[in-house]
Design a protein around this motif. Structure first.
Motif, PDB file in Angstrom:
ATOM      1  N   PHE A  19     -36.566  -9.834 -34.822  1.00  0.00           N
ATOM      2  CA  PHE A  19     -36.778  -9.588 -36.340  1.00  0.00           C
ATOM      3  C   PHE A  19     -35.855 -10.509 -37.280  1.00  0.00           C
ATOM      4  CE2 PHE A  19     -35.782  -7.063 -40.226  1.00  0.00           C
ATOM      5  CZ  PHE A  19     -36.996  -6.846 -40.538  1.00  0.00           C
ATOM      6  N   GLU A  20     -36.365 -11.439 -38.063  1.00  0.00           N
ATOM      7  CA  GLU A  20     -35.871 -12.278 -38.438  1.00  0.00           C
ATOM      8  C   GLU A  20     -35.623 -12.145 -40.197  1.00  0.00           C
ATOM      9  OE1 GLU A  20     -38.269 -15.961 -37.834  1.00  0.00           O
ATOM     10  OE2 GLU A  20     -37.904 -15.845 -35.678  1.00  0.00           O
ATOM     11  N   HIS A  21     -35.461 -10.963 -40.488  1.00  0.00           N
ATOM     12  CA  HIS A  21     -35.385 -10.754 -41.975  1.00  0.00           C
ATOM     13  C   HIS A  21     -34.053  -9.686 -42.141  1.00  0.00           C
ATOM     14  CE1 HIS A  21     -39.236 -12.341 -42.733  1.00  0.00           C
ATOM     15  NE2 HIS A  21     -39.755 -11.535 -41.671  1.00  0.00           N
ATOM     16  N   SER A  22     -33.691  -9.312 -43.225  1.00  0.00           N
ATOM     17  CA  SER A  22     -32.678  -8.371 -43.656  1.00  0.00           C
ATOM     18  C   SER A  22     -33.394  -7.478 -44.425  1.00  0.00           C
ATOM     19  CB  SER A  22     -31.474  -8.965 -44.377  1.00  0.00           C
ATOM     20  OG  SER A  22     -31.865  -9.693 -45.449  1.00  0.00           O
ATOM     21  N   VAL A  23     -32.786  -5.927 -44.044  1.00  0.00           N
ATOM     22  CA  VAL A  23     -33.088  -4.789 -44.544  1.00  0.00           C
ATOM     23  C   VAL A  23     -32.089  -4.075 -44.911  1.00  0.00           C
ATOM     24  CG1 VAL A  23     -34.717  -2.646 -44.304  1.00  0.00           C
ATOM     25  CG2 VAL A  23     -35.693  -4.857 -43.580  1.00  0.00           C
ATOM     26  N   LYS A  24     -32.039  -3.273 -46.056  1.00  0.00           N
ATOM     27  CA  LYS A  24     -31.017  -2.353 -46.249  1.00  0.00           C
ATOM     28  C   LYS A  24     -31.621  -0.848 -46.287  1.00  0.00           C
ATOM     29  CE  LYS A  24     -28.395  -3.355 -49.734  1.00  0.00           C
ATOM     30  NZ  LYS A  24     -27.453  -3.373 -50.907  1.00  0.00           N
ATOM     31  N   PHE A  25     -31.001   0.021 -45.694  1.00  0.00           N
ATOM     32  CA  PHE A  25     -31.419   1.541 -45.623  1.00  0.00           C
ATOM     33  C   PHE A  25     -30.489   1.988 -46.618  1.00  0.00           C
ATOM     34  CE2 PHE A  25     -33.806   0.575 -41.729  1.00  0.00           C
ATOM     35  CZ  PHE A  25     -35.039   1.216 -42.113  1.00  0.00           C
ATOM     36  N   ASP A  26     -30.576   2.329 -47.996  1.00  0.00           N
ATOM     37  CA  ASP A  26     -29.759   3.090 -48.877  1.00  0.00           C
ATOM     38  C   ASP A  26     -30.038   4.391 -48.797  1.00  0.00           C
ATOM     39  OD1 ASP A  26     -28.136   3.786 -50.848  1.00  0.00           O
ATOM     40  OD2 ASP A  26     -28.963   2.157 -52.313  1.00  0.00           O
ATOM     41  N   THR A  27     -28.860   5.155 -48.271  1.00  0.00           N
ATOM     42  CA  THR A  27     -29.211   6.547 -48.545  1.00  0.00           C
ATOM     43  C   THR A  27     -28.136   7.331 -49.412  1.00  0.00           C
ATOM     44  OG1 THR A  27     -27.392   7.070 -46.710  1.00  0.00           O
ATOM     45  CG2 THR A  27     -29.576   6.879 -46.058  1.00  0.00           C
ATOM     46  N   GLY A  28     -27.913   6.326 -50.409  1.00  0.00           N
ATOM     47  CA  GLY A  28     -27.071   7.076 -51.409  1.00  0.00           C
ATOM     48  C   GLY A  28     -25.738   7.185 -50.973  1.00  0.00           C
ATOM     49  N   SER A  29     -25.163   8.405 -51.377  1.00  0.00           N
ATOM     50  CA  SER A  29     -23.606   8.872 -51.150  1.00  0.00           C
ATOM     51  C   SER A  29     -23.593   9.024 -49.786  1.00  0.00           C
ATOM     52  CB  SER A  29     -23.221  10.300 -51.802  1.00  0.00           C
ATOM     53  OG  SER A  29     -24.156  11.141 -51.298  1.00  0.00           O
ATOM     54  N   ASP A  30     -24.737   9.054 -48.625  1.00  0.00           N
ATOM     55  CA  ASP A  30     -24.370   9.074 -47.198  1.00  0.00           C
ATOM     56  C   ASP A  30     -24.137   7.617 -46.676  1.00  0.00           C
ATOM     57  OD1 ASP A  30     -24.726  12.050 -46.918  1.00  0.00           O
ATOM     58  OD2 ASP A  30     -26.555  11.587 -47.221  1.00  0.00           O
ATOM     59  N   GLY A  31     -24.353   6.597 -47.478  1.00  0.00           N
ATOM     60  CA  GLY A  31     -23.920   5.361 -46.962  1.00  0.00           C
ATOM     61  C   GLY A  31     -25.268   4.308 -46.687  1.00  0.00           C
ATOM     62  N   VAL A  32     -25.011   3.334 -46.245  1.00  0.00           N
ATOM     63  CA  VAL A  32     -26.040   2.350 -46.070  1.00  0.00           C
ATOM     64  C   VAL A  32     -26.107   1.656 -44.547  1.00  0.00           C
ATOM     65  CG1 VAL A  32     -25.958   1.297 -48.181  1.00  0.00           C
ATOM     66  CG2 VAL A  32     -24.696   0.285 -46.497  1.00  0.00           C
ATOM     67  N   ILE A  33     -27.280   1.425 -44.006  1.00  0.00           N
ATOM     68  CA  ILE A  33     -27.433   0.688 -42.913  1.00  0.00           C
ATOM     69  C   ILE A  33     -28.141  -0.695 -43.280  1.00  0.00           C
ATOM     70  CG2 ILE A  33     -28.761   0.577 -40.555  1.00  0.00           C
ATOM     71  CD1 ILE A  33     -28.449   3.570 -40.420  1.00  0.00           C
ATOM     72  N   VAL A  34     -27.586  -1.803 -42.853  1.00  0.00           N
ATOM     73  CA  VAL A  34     -28.276  -3.042 -43.148  1.00  0.00           C
ATOM     74  C   VAL A  34     -28.790  -3.732 -41.693  1.00  0.00           C
ATOM     75  CG1 VAL A  34     -27.690  -5.575 -43.967  1.00  0.00           C
ATOM     76  CG2 VAL A  34     -26.827  -3.604 -45.175  1.00  0.00           C
ATOM     77  N   ILE A  35     -29.620  -4.252 -41.480  1.00  0.00           N
ATOM     78  CA  ILE A  35     -30.016  -4.928 -40.535  1.00  0.00           C
ATOM     79  C   ILE A  35     -30.239  -6.310 -41.071  1.00  0.00           C
ATOM     80  CG2 ILE A  35     -32.187  -5.279 -38.815  1.00  0.00           C
ATOM     81  CD1 ILE A  35     -32.747  -2.197 -39.372  1.00  0.00           C
ATOM     82  N   ASP A  36     -29.657  -7.201 -40.109  1.00  0.00           N
ATOM     83  CA  ASP A  36     -30.032  -8.575 -40.742  1.00  0.00           C
ATOM     84  C   ASP A  36     -30.349  -9.374 -39.262  1.00  0.00           C
ATOM     85  OD1 ASP A  36     -29.833 -11.205 -41.649  1.00  0.00           O
ATOM     86  OD2 ASP A  36     -27.753 -11.007 -42.260  1.00  0.00           O
ATOM     87  N   GLY A  37     -31.400  -9.664 -39.076  1.00  0.00           N
ATOM     88  CA  GLY A  37     -32.089 -10.104 -37.710  1.00  0.00           C
ATOM     89  C   GLY A  37     -31.621  -9.097 -36.696  1.00  0.00           C
ATOM     90  N   ALA A  38     -30.756  -9.433 -35.645  1.00  0.00           N
ATOM     91  CA  ALA A  38     -30.574  -8.558 -34.587  1.00  0.00           C
ATOM     92  C   ALA A  38     -29.107  -7.791 -34.697  1.00  0.00           C
ATOM     93  CB  ALA A  38     -30.605  -9.354 -33.206  1.00  0.00           C
ATOM     94  N   THR A  39     -28.744  -7.947 -35.767  1.00  0.00           N
ATOM     95  CA  THR A  39     -27.264  -7.526 -36.194  1.00  0.00           C
ATOM     96  C   THR A  39     -27.524  -6.412 -37.103  1.00  0.00           C
ATOM     97  OG1 THR A  39     -26.423  -9.610 -36.316  1.00  0.00           O
ATOM     98  CG2 THR A  39     -25.119  -7.648 -37.145  1.00  0.00           C
ATOM     99  N   VAL A  40     -26.871  -4.987 -36.661  1.00  0.00           N
ATOM    100  CA  VAL A  40     -27.025  -3.732 -37.468  1.00  0.00           C
ATOM    101  C   VAL A  40     -25.475  -3.390 -37.980  1.00  0.00           C
ATOM    102  CG1 VAL A  40     -27.699  -1.259 -37.499  1.00  0.00           C
ATOM    103  CG2 VAL A  40     -28.836  -3.022 -36.311  1.00  0.00           C
TER     104      VAL A  40
END
Length: 94
Positions: A19-40
């Motif tokens: 995976f060669e992109h970056s994606v952010k899962f924003d769950t509001g007050s519960d926090g975020v998960i950022v995927i950047d390539g192979a890094t989470v």
């Protein structure tokens, strides 16, 4: 399940996916998960695409119990930024 546990689940899926992109899962007050390539990470950072949804819906999405297209159509998740990145991610998580 908390943000860190979900991030750990995602790590195993993206590690070898190329995976060669970056994606952010924003769950509001519960926090975020950022995927950047192979890094989470659970540290907020800019991303090509941001997907906003509840922590419960993210957990269901990762478990395969929530169809990403249906969730989008029902308004359970919102996509900001590059929609093609979100589509590529759905292939990875599906």
């Amino acid at each position: 399940m908390g943000v860190q546990e979900i991030a750990d689940k995602i790590k195993s899926r993206v590690a070898s996916a190329g995976f060669e992109h970056s994606v952010k899962f924003d769950t509001g007050s519960d926090g975020v998960i950022v995927i950047d390539g192979a890094t989470v990470s659970t540290t907020d950072a800019p991303a090509d695409c941001t997907i906003k949804l509840s922590l419960d819906d993210l957990d269901s999405l990762i478990a395969g119990d929530l169809n990403p297209t249906m969730a989008f159509m029902a308004g359970k998740l919102k996509v900001e930024g590059d929609m093609t990145v979100a589509m590529a991610l759905s292939q990875l998580l599906g």
